[in-house]
Design an enzyme around this catalytic site. Structure first.
Site, PDB file in Angstrom:
ATOM      1  N   ARG A  32      55.813  -3.614 -15.733  1.00 58.42           N
ATOM      2  CA  ARG A  32      56.934  -4.520 -15.444  1.00 58.42           C
ATOM      3  C   ARG A  32      57.469  -5.122 -16.749  1.00 58.42           C
ATOM      4  O   ARG A  32      56.785  -5.894 -17.401  1.00 58.42           O
ATOM      5  CB  ARG A  32      56.446  -5.657 -14.527  1.00 58.42           C
ATOM      6  CG  ARG A  32      57.499  -6.705 -14.244  1.00 58.42           C
ATOM      7  CD  ARG A  32      56.915  -7.904 -13.531  1.00 58.42           C
ATOM      8  NE  ARG A  32      57.939  -8.905 -13.316  1.00 58.42           N
ATOM      9  CZ  ARG A  32      57.708 -10.170 -13.026  1.00 58.42           C
ATOM     10  NH1 ARG A  32      56.473 -10.598 -12.875  1.00 58.42           N
ATOM     11  NH2 ARG A  32      58.699 -11.014 -12.862  1.00 58.42           N
TER      12      ARG A  32
ATOM     13  N   ALA B 210      57.607 -16.366 -10.210  1.00 60.95           N
ATOM     14  CA  ALA B 210      58.880 -17.033  -9.914  1.00 60.95           C
ATOM     15  C   ALA B 210      58.723 -18.257  -9.013  1.00 60.95           C
ATOM     16  O   ALA B 210      59.614 -19.116  -8.991  1.00 60.95           O
ATOM     17  CB  ALA B 210      59.845 -16.029  -9.286  1.00 60.95           C
TER      18      ALA B 210
ATOM     19  N   ASN C 263      49.257 -18.633 -12.893  1.00 65.71           N
ATOM     20  CA  ASN C 263      50.537 -18.031 -13.256  1.00 65.71           C
ATOM     21  C   ASN C 263      51.250 -17.763 -11.934  1.00 65.71           C
ATOM     22  O   ASN C 263      50.967 -16.779 -11.249  1.00 65.71           O
ATOM     23  CB  ASN C 263      50.345 -16.742 -14.054  1.00 65.71           C
ATOM     24  CG  ASN C 263      51.683 -16.183 -14.515  1.00 65.71           C
ATOM     25  OD1 ASN C 263      52.746 -16.568 -13.993  1.00 65.71           O
ATOM     26  ND2 ASN C 263      51.653 -15.266 -15.470  1.00 65.71           N
TER      27      ASN C 263
ATOM     28  N   ARG D  89      64.264 -18.096 -22.055  1.00 61.17           N
ATOM     29  CA  ARG D  89      64.834 -17.023 -21.233  1.00 61.17           C
ATOM     30  C   ARG D  89      65.995 -17.570 -20.402  1.00 61.17           C
ATOM     31  O   ARG D  89      66.691 -18.479 -20.843  1.00 61.17           O
ATOM     32  CB  ARG D  89      63.714 -16.422 -20.358  1.00 61.17           C
ATOM     33  CG  ARG D  89      62.557 -15.841 -21.185  1.00 61.17           C
ATOM     34  CD  ARG D  89      61.497 -15.221 -20.311  1.00 61.17           C
ATOM     35  NE  ARG D  89      62.045 -14.118 -19.515  1.00 61.17           N
ATOM     36  CZ  ARG D  89      61.417 -13.568 -18.472  1.00 61.17           C
ATOM     37  NH1 ARG D  89      60.202 -14.018 -18.126  1.00 61.17           N
ATOM     38  NH2 ARG D  89      61.969 -12.580 -17.791  1.00 61.17           N
TER      39      ARG D  89
ATOM     40  N   TYR E   1      56.613  -9.100 -20.796  1.00 61.81           N
ATOM     41  CA  TYR E   1      55.262  -9.356 -20.286  1.00 61.81           C
ATOM     42  C   TYR E   1      54.169  -8.537 -20.970  1.00 61.81           C
ATOM     43  O   TYR E   1      52.988  -8.705 -20.646  1.00 61.81           O
ATOM     44  CB  TYR E   1      55.235  -9.105 -18.770  1.00 61.81           C
ATOM     45  CG  TYR E   1      56.253  -9.950 -18.029  1.00 61.81           C
ATOM     46  CD1 TYR E   1      56.224 -11.337 -18.130  1.00 61.81           C
ATOM     47  CD2 TYR E   1      57.248  -9.366 -17.255  1.00 61.81           C
ATOM     48  CE1 TYR E   1      57.165 -12.121 -17.476  1.00 61.81           C
ATOM     49  CE2 TYR E   1      58.189 -10.144 -16.584  1.00 61.81           C
ATOM     50  CZ  TYR E   1      58.144 -11.520 -16.706  1.00 61.81           C
ATOM     51  OH  TYR E   1      59.074 -12.300 -16.064  1.00 61.81           O
TER      52      TYR E   1
ATOM     53  N   HIS F 237      51.931 -18.859 -18.353  1.00 60.42           N
ATOM     54  CA  HIS F 237      52.954 -17.801 -18.294  1.00 60.42           C
ATOM     55  C   HIS F 237      52.771 -16.878 -19.483  1.00 60.42           C
ATOM     56  O   HIS F 237      52.476 -17.342 -20.599  1.00 60.42           O
ATOM     57  CB  HIS F 237      54.367 -18.388 -18.340  1.00 60.42           C
ATOM     58  CG  HIS F 237      54.622 -19.338 -17.220  1.00 60.42           C
ATOM     59  ND1 HIS F 237      54.868 -18.909 -15.936  1.00 60.42           N
ATOM     60  CD2 HIS F 237      54.604 -20.686 -17.186  1.00 60.42           C
ATOM     61  CE1 HIS F 237      55.006 -19.966 -15.163  1.00 60.42           C
ATOM     62  NE2 HIS F 237      54.850 -21.054 -15.878  1.00 60.42           N
TER      63      HIS F 237
ATOM     64  N   PRO G 108      53.781 -13.790  -7.269  1.00 67.37           N
ATOM     65  CA  PRO G 108      54.472 -12.540  -6.940  1.00 67.37           C
ATOM     66  C   PRO G 108      54.865 -11.714  -8.167  1.00 67.37           C
ATOM     67  O   PRO G 108      55.170 -12.270  -9.220  1.00 67.37           O
ATOM     68  CB  PRO G 108      55.730 -13.018  -6.212  1.00 67.37           C
ATOM     69  CG  PRO G 108      55.977 -14.385  -6.749  1.00 67.37           C
ATOM     70  CD  PRO G 108      54.602 -14.967  -6.959  1.00 67.37           C
ATOM     71  N   ASN G 109      54.817 -10.409  -7.968  1.00 66.19           N
ATOM     72  CA  ASN G 109      55.248  -9.395  -8.934  1.00 66.19           C
ATOM     73  C   ASN G 109      54.290  -9.226 -10.114  1.00 66.19           C
ATOM     74  O   ASN G 109      54.446  -8.300 -10.903  1.00 66.19           O
ATOM     75  CB  ASN G 109      56.677  -9.680  -9.443  1.00 66.19           C
ATOM     76  CG  ASN G 109      57.660  -9.705  -8.300  1.00 66.19           C
ATOM     77  OD1 ASN G 109      57.684  -8.793  -7.478  1.00 66.19           O
ATOM     78  ND2 ASN G 109      58.464 -10.752  -8.203  1.00 66.19           N
TER      79      ASN G 109
ATOM     80  N   GLU H 184      48.856 -24.540 -16.073  1.00 64.81           N
ATOM     81  CA  GLU H 184      49.981 -23.636 -15.775  1.00 64.81           C
ATOM     82  C   GLU H 184      50.056 -22.599 -16.895  1.00 64.81           C
ATOM     83  O   GLU H 184      50.010 -22.956 -18.070  1.00 64.81           O
ATOM     84  CB  GLU H 184      51.279 -24.440 -15.723  1.00 64.81           C
ATOM     85  CG  GLU H 184      52.506 -23.577 -15.506  1.00 64.81           C
ATOM     86  CD  GLU H 184      53.813 -24.356 -15.624  1.00 64.81           C
ATOM     87  OE1 GLU H 184      53.782 -25.553 -16.002  1.00 64.81           O
ATOM     88  OE2 GLU H 184      54.863 -23.762 -15.344  1.00 64.81           O
TER      89      GLU H 184
HETATM   90  C1  DQA Z   1      56.117 -15.479 -15.564  1.00 60.20           C
HETATM   91  C2  DQA Z   1      57.501 -16.078 -15.845  1.00 60.20           C
HETATM   92  C3  DQA Z   1      58.275 -16.247 -14.549  1.00 60.20           C
HETATM   93  O1  DQA Z   1      59.576 -16.776 -14.837  1.00 60.20           O
HETATM   94  C4  DQA Z   1      58.445 -14.911 -13.863  1.00 60.20           C
HETATM   95  O2  DQA Z   1      59.127 -15.087 -12.628  1.00 60.20           O
HETATM   96  C5  DQA Z   1      57.177 -14.179 -13.682  1.00 60.20           C
HETATM   97  C6  DQA Z   1      56.221 -14.180 -14.788  1.00 60.20           C
HETATM   98  C7  DQA Z   1      55.363 -15.187 -16.881  1.00 60.20           C
HETATM   99  O3  DQA Z   1      54.160 -14.950 -16.806  1.00 60.20           O
HETATM  100  O4  DQA Z   1      55.975 -15.163 -17.949  1.00 60.20           O
HETATM  101  O5  DQA Z   1      56.936 -13.543 -12.671  1.00 60.20           O
HETATM  102  O6  DQA Z   1      55.351 -16.420 -14.830  1.00 60.20           O
END
Ligand code: DQA
Length: 148
Positions: free
Chosen positions: A18, A78, A75, A108, A23, A101, A10-11, A99
């Protein structure tokens, strides 16, 4: 052709605008392209799937059990920190799993430093922004080479 499945939760559709301090400014299409640029010369193909709906991500992982997916890079946004269902779906899938990110989740907010999916992935890459994508492809290919 080695098929790598790249998944975004998500997002992450909002990459580019964003929170650039966390990011970066690359869009989702651009980070996917960075993964493909590493995979293609190595004879691998990157299939991409992003969703805002947790069940769709779980279903995509279930499909990956039988559709010829060789490795997964995820990725999970959240859901990384919250989803035991995602943990269980990844656990079911017996291919290399990376995994990924963009941000350093350990530097953070406290809630981000727990990953419920880390124990069912082969390894994690975090904090290198868009550069993490080719690194993740290299890690997936190296794991596949070791398993071959
Ligand atoms: C994320 C880190 C997560 O904590 C966050 O909720 C994201 C992006 C990253 O790519 O740094 O949506 O996965």
């Amino acid at each position: 052709m080695t098929r790598i499945l790249l998944l975004h939760g998500p997002n992450l559709s909002q990459l580019g605008s964003r929170d650039p301090a966390q990011y970066g400014t690359a869009t989702l299409d651009e980070v996917v392209a960075a993964a493909r640029a590493e995979a293609t010369p190595a004879g691998a193909d990157v299939e991409h799937f992003q969703t805002e709906h947790e069940g769709l991500l779980l279903e995509r992982l279930h499909t990956a059990r039988t559709d010829g997916t060789a490795a997964v890079i995820i990725n999970a946004g959240a859901w990384t920190h919250t989803s035991y269902a995602l943990h269980d779906a990844l656990e079911l899938l017996e291919v290399p799993k990376i995994e990924l990110h963009l941000s350093n989740i350990h530097a953070r907010e406290a809630f981000r430093s727990t990953s419920v999916i880390a124990p069912v992935c082969d390894g994690s890459i975090a904090g290198f922004g868009i550069d993490g994508y080719p690194l993740a492809v290299r890690a997936a290919l190296a794991l596949l080479g070791r398993r071959a």
